[in-house]
Enzyme design. Structure first.
Site, PDB file in Angstrom:
ATOM      1  N   GLU B 287      34.705 -15.638  -1.121  1.00 38.99           N
ATOM      2  CA  GLU B 287      35.454 -16.884  -0.467  1.00 38.99           C
ATOM      3  C   GLU B 287      36.369 -16.157   0.379  1.00 38.99           C
ATOM      4  O   GLU B 287      36.800 -16.998   1.526  1.00 38.99           O
ATOM      5  CB  GLU B 287      35.739 -17.635  -1.337  1.00 38.99           C
ATOM      6  CG  GLU B 287      35.986 -19.274  -1.045  1.00 38.99           C
ATOM      7  CD  GLU B 287      35.935 -20.459  -1.838  1.00 38.99           C
ATOM      8  OE1 GLU B 287      37.081 -19.985  -2.569  1.00 38.99           O
ATOM      9  OE2 GLU B 287      35.322 -21.287  -2.226  1.00 38.99           O
ATOM     10  N   HIS B 308      19.256  -3.613 -19.010  1.00 39.69           N
ATOM     11  CA  HIS B 308      17.805  -3.997 -19.550  1.00 39.69           C
ATOM     12  C   HIS B 308      17.376  -5.026 -18.543  1.00 39.69           C
ATOM     13  O   HIS B 308      16.527  -5.915 -18.892  1.00 39.69           O
ATOM     14  CB  HIS B 308      17.883  -4.545 -20.967  1.00 39.69           C
ATOM     15  CG  HIS B 308      18.231  -3.317 -21.855  1.00 39.69           C
ATOM     16  ND1 HIS B 308      17.289  -2.483 -22.394  1.00 39.69           N
ATOM     17  CD2 HIS B 308      19.533  -3.052 -22.208  1.00 39.69           C
ATOM     18  CE1 HIS B 308      17.898  -1.486 -23.175  1.00 39.69           C
ATOM     19  NE2 HIS B 308      19.240  -1.609 -23.308  1.00 39.69           N
ATOM     20  N   LYS B 422      31.568 -30.633   2.364  1.00 37.04           N
ATOM     21  CA  LYS B 422      32.262 -31.399   1.525  1.00 37.04           C
ATOM     22  C   LYS B 422      32.138 -32.883   2.404  1.00 37.04           C
ATOM     23  O   LYS B 422      31.971 -33.789   1.898  1.00 37.04           O
ATOM     24  CB  LYS B 422      33.799 -30.966   1.271  1.00 37.04           C
ATOM     25  CG  LYS B 422      33.867 -29.902   0.333  1.00 37.04           C
ATOM     26  CD  LYS B 422      35.062 -29.325   0.083  1.00 37.04           C
ATOM     27  CE  LYS B 422      35.423 -28.123  -0.731  1.00 37.04           C
ATOM     28  NZ  LYS B 422      36.909 -27.805  -0.829  1.00 37.04           N
TER      29      LYS B 422
END
Lengths: 447, 447
Positions: B287, B308, B422
Site C-alpha cells: 500500500e 512443502h 470505496k
C-alpha cells in the site's frame, strides 16, 4: 453446477491492452482440445486416480469408522502433516467452524515454540492423533510424531492412544520394507489408512488425506466427491475446451500470461469459509507448474480484507497479475447493518441494508475498479459455501492445473527441485556438532 | 539489537548473476544517505509520529486502563477493523497464544457467514468490543458495529457494554463534525481513544491501534516501543546508510529489483509467532509503494510449511524474487525428536536431536538451496520471538519502506487508488433495487 466461472473481464474487448486477445485465447483453446483428450485418457485409463476417485464407488467406510472412533474419545485431534498433507484438511475445517465434533489442530511446522503453543491448554488425555505423510519419511512430520507420541501415551495409555489415532501413508511397494512412519504405526498399534496409490500429496484432497479431516469436521465426504464429480462429468462429456470450465481456465491462464507478460496469479475468495482455499490453490499451482523457469506465481488473498491491504498495489502498481476472485451470493443475507440515528448523517447508503448486500457491493466494486484500470479479472461465483462447492472448486483447479501443465509442456506431478533441500537439511542435522539436545550416543529413545 | 540482518547472500559475489552488483548497491546506498537525512528531519521535526512515538515518553496509561477495564469483564473481545486497523493487533496476539486474558477475535470482513461463525459459541454477556477505524467512516467496520452493538447491548445492557468497549478513531478536525463512528460512540457512551494524529493505519502498530490489542494479549507496550526505539536510535545516530539496517535493506530492495528485474518480495518467517508478521509487512509494502506502476509485490509465506508448498517454484520457476527469511535461534531447544527403535532404520540423522535443531537445519538448508540456484536471500535472525523483537522488526520495516519510497520517488503515506473503489461500493449499495434486507423506508434503526 456448484459454481460458475466468468472470464469476460479478462478479454481485450472488455479491458483493453491488458486483456487477452481473441486470437491468443483461441490458439490456447485449440491446444487445450488435445490436452483434454490426454487428460480424459488418463482418467479413463486409471492413470489419474486423484480425479477419477471422485467418480468411483470407492468405499468411504474406513473414513467413517475412523472418524467415529476418534470423535468418540477426543475433544481435540492433533493433525501432523505439512503441505499436501495439511492444506486440504484445513480447507474443509473452515467450512464448518462451529462443528460440534472434536477440534482439529494442524501442526505444520517444527518451530519448538509453536509446537508447545499448540499443545498448551489441551487435555492430552482427551486428544487424538492423525499423522499424515505420503512417503512416511517426512522429517518434520516424523519429528513431531516422535515428540508427541510419548506424551500422548503417557496421558492416555498405549491402548488409549491406539484407539484415538490414525496414520495415513503410502502402502509399501511390493517387497520393500515399510517406511518409518508405517513401521512405527505397526509396531505400536496405530491404525493405518492407505494414502491411495498414485495420488500425489497436493492432489490428495478427495482421498483419505483430505476426507478424513473433512469428516471429522462434519463435512460429508460423499457430498464433496459429488461436487467434484460434477466437474469431472462436464470434463468427460463436454464437446470442446471453450465449453469446459477447467480447460477454459487453463487456456486463459496460459494465453494471457504469454501475451501480456503476466507473472502472478492472485486468488482472492470473498468468503471466510474459503479463505484457506487460496493457500491450497497456491501449493497446487506453484508446486505443479514451477519448473523450467515457467509458471506464474500464485498469491493468496482474502476479500474484503485485502482491499485494505493489497488493492492499492493491484490498481496502481505494475500490471502483471491475473486476478481470480471467488464471490458468494450474499444479497439480502446476514444481519441488518442499517445505521442508527445516533451515528449521524452521511450513511444513507447503508439504510435498509443487510451485511450480505455490502459484501455483494464490495465484490462488484473491486471487479469494476480493477477493470477500469485495465486489469484482468476472472470471477467464480458460489451459490453456497459448502462441501459440494469445495469439492467442485478443488476438482476444477486440479484439472485446470494439469491442463495448463500440458499447454506449457510441464510435467505437473513431481517436485524434483525440493529434494535437494530435504537431503541438505538431513545432512546438516546429522553433522551438527555437540548434539546439544542429546539423548545418548545410540540416539534411540523408546516409545 | 533484538535482530540481525544479513544481506551477504544477495550479492553477485555470493550467488552470481542473480545477485546485486557492488556498483548497483553502492549507488543505492549513496542515494539512501540524503533519504536518511530527510527521514531524520521528519522524525525530529514532528512530521513522522508513527516512528517518533517509539522514542517519546507518550503516556501509556489510557491503554493500560482500557485493557484492565476490558479484561475485568470479558472472556472474549471482538475487534472490528480491517487492514491497518487489524493486522498489527493480529501480530501481537500471535506472540502470546496462551495468554490468560480475554481471547481476541479480529473480524476483518463482511461475509455474513463468517461474521456469524465468529460469534457462534461466544457468551455475548461476557464479550467486549473494540472498534478501530482511523477515519471513522470505514463501511465494513461501521456495518459490523451496527450489526453487533444491539446484540451486545441486549446481552449485557447499555452500561455493561460501555464498560466493556472501546473505540479508536481520529479526533475530529477543528470545527468539523465528528465522523460517524466517533459520534455513535459519544451518543451511546462508548469510551474513545484517539487514533493518534498524523499516523496512517498501516503505520499505527506502535500507537493505540496496535498496542491496546497487544496489552490485552499480555504483551507489554513499553517493551514493544523499546524494541522499536533501539532501531530508531540506530537510525538517528548511524554514520551512513550501509551501517543502518533499514537503510541497507531499502537500498538492497531497490537496487536488486532494478538491476535484476525482480518483481516480487517474499517474506517468510520460520517462527509461528511471527507468521502474521508477513501479512502485516505485505500491507505496509504494497500500500505504501504500489504506485505509478512501481514496487515489487509482497508475498507472505511461512517456514517450514511453504518448503512443502512454494519452494519448488522458488527454486525452479522464474528468478524474479527477493527472499527475506526470518530465522529463530532454536538450536538445542524444544522436545526430543530422537527416533524410537520401532521406527526402524534410516533415521540416524534425527538421533540425539531436539525439534529446534531440526528447525535450524531446515532454515539453513532453505537458504543454501536457494543460494545454490542463484536466488537472492536476506536473513533476519531473532534471538527471541517476543514483543521487543516485534517492535524492532516493525520499526525496521516502516523505516525501510519509507526510505525505499524516497529512493523510488514514491510518496509512501497515501493510498489514493483505493478511494475510487470505496466510492463505487457505496454507490452500488445505495442503488440496489428492492432493498432486500429492508428495515423500512427511513432505514434508521435505533441502538
Amino acid at each position: 453446477m456448484p459454481y460458475t466461472q466468468d472470464i469476460e473481464t479478462c478479454r481485450e474487448t472488455a479491458i483493453g491492452g491488458g486483456g487477452v486477445s481473441a486470437a491468443a485465447l483461441d490458439a490456447a483453446l485449440e491446444a487445450a482440445d488435445p490436452a483434454l483428450d490426454r487428460l480424459r485418457g488418463d482418467i479413463e485409463g486409471g492413470r489419474l486416480p486423484a480425479l477419477a476417485i471422485a467418480r468411483s464407488d470407492a468405499d468411504l467406510s474406513a473414513i467413517e469408522e475412523t472418524a467415529q472412533r476418534l470423535a468418540a474419545s477426543c475433544d481435540d485431534v492433533l493433525v501432523l502433516g505439512t503441505g499436501g498433507s495439511s492444506l486440504s484438511g484445513i480447507c474443509y475445517r473452515a467450512l464448518n467452524p462451529v462443528n460440534a465434533g472434536p477440534r482439529l489442530h494442524f501442526l505444520e511446522n517444527v518451530d519448538p515454540e509453536g509446537f508447545e503453543d499448540a499443545l498448551a491448554g489441551l487435555d492430552l488425555g482427551r486428544a487424538g492423533l492423525l499423522v499424515v505423510s505420503k512417503s512416511g519419511t517426512t522429517a518434520e512430520t516424523l519429528s513431531q510424531a516422535f515428540a508427541l507420541i510419548p506424551r500422548l501415551r503417557a496421558a492416555r495409555g498405549a491402548d488409549g492412544l491406539a484407539g484415538a489415532a490414525a496414520v495415513i501413508s503410502d502402502p509399501p511397494a511390493p517387497g520393500a520394507a515399510p517406511a518409518p512412519l508405517r513401521r512405527l504405526a505397526g509396531e505400536i498399534g496405530l491404525p493405518i489408512l492407505d494414502h491411495e496409490p498414485g495420488i500425489g500429496g497436493r492432489f490428495a484432497c478427495l482421498s483419505n488425506v483430505g476426507l478424513l479431516p473433512a469428516r471429522l469436521c462434519g463435512i460429508d465426504p460423499k457430498v464433496v466427491r459429488q461436487g467434484a464429480a460434477q466437474v469431472l462429468d462436464g470434463l468427460m462429456t463436454g464437446t470442446n475446451a471453450a465449453a469446459i470450465a477447467p480447460a477454459l481456465g487453463a487456456a486463459l491462464n496460459v494465453a494471457i500470461a504469454r501475451e501480456r507478460g503476466l507473472t502472478q496469479a492472485v486468488m482472492m475468495p470473498y468468503l471466510d469459509r474459503f479463505a484457506p482455499f487460496a493457500a491450497w490453490y497456491s501449493q497446487l499451482w506453484a508446486e505443479s507448474l514451477g519448473k523450467d523457469g515457467k509458471a506464474t506465481t500464485p498469491i493468496a488473498a482474502l476479500g474484503t480484507r485485502d482491499q485494505h491491504s493489497q488493492l492499492q498495489l493491484w490498481l496502481d502498481g505494475p500490471s502483471d497479475k491475473l486476478y481470480t476472485l471467488i464471490f458468494g451470493a450474499p444479497l439480502g443475507t446476514g444481519p441488518d447493518i442499517a445505521p442508527p440515528e445516533s451515528a449521524g448523517p452521511g450513511l444513507d447508503y447503508l439504510a435498509g441494508r443487510r451485511m450480505g448486500d455490502l459484501l455483494a457491493a464490495e465484490q462488484e466494486a473491486t471487479r469494476e475498479t480493477l477493470v477500469a484500470r485495465g486489469r484482468p479479472v476472472r470471477v467464480f461465483t458460489l451459490p453456497r459455501s459448502d462441501g459440494r462447492a469445495m469439492g467442485a472448486l478443488m476438482a476444477h483447479f486440479m484439472a485446470e492445473t494439469i491442463i495448463a501443465g500440458d499447454l506449457l509442456g510441464i510435467e505437473p506431478f513431481g517436485q524434483p527441485a525440493v529434494e535437494a533441500g530435504k537431503v541438505l537439511a538431513r545432512q546438516k542435522l546429522a553433522a551438527m556438532a555437540g548434539r546439544p539436545g542429546g539423548v545418548g550416543p545410540g540416539g534411540a529413545a523408546t516409545l
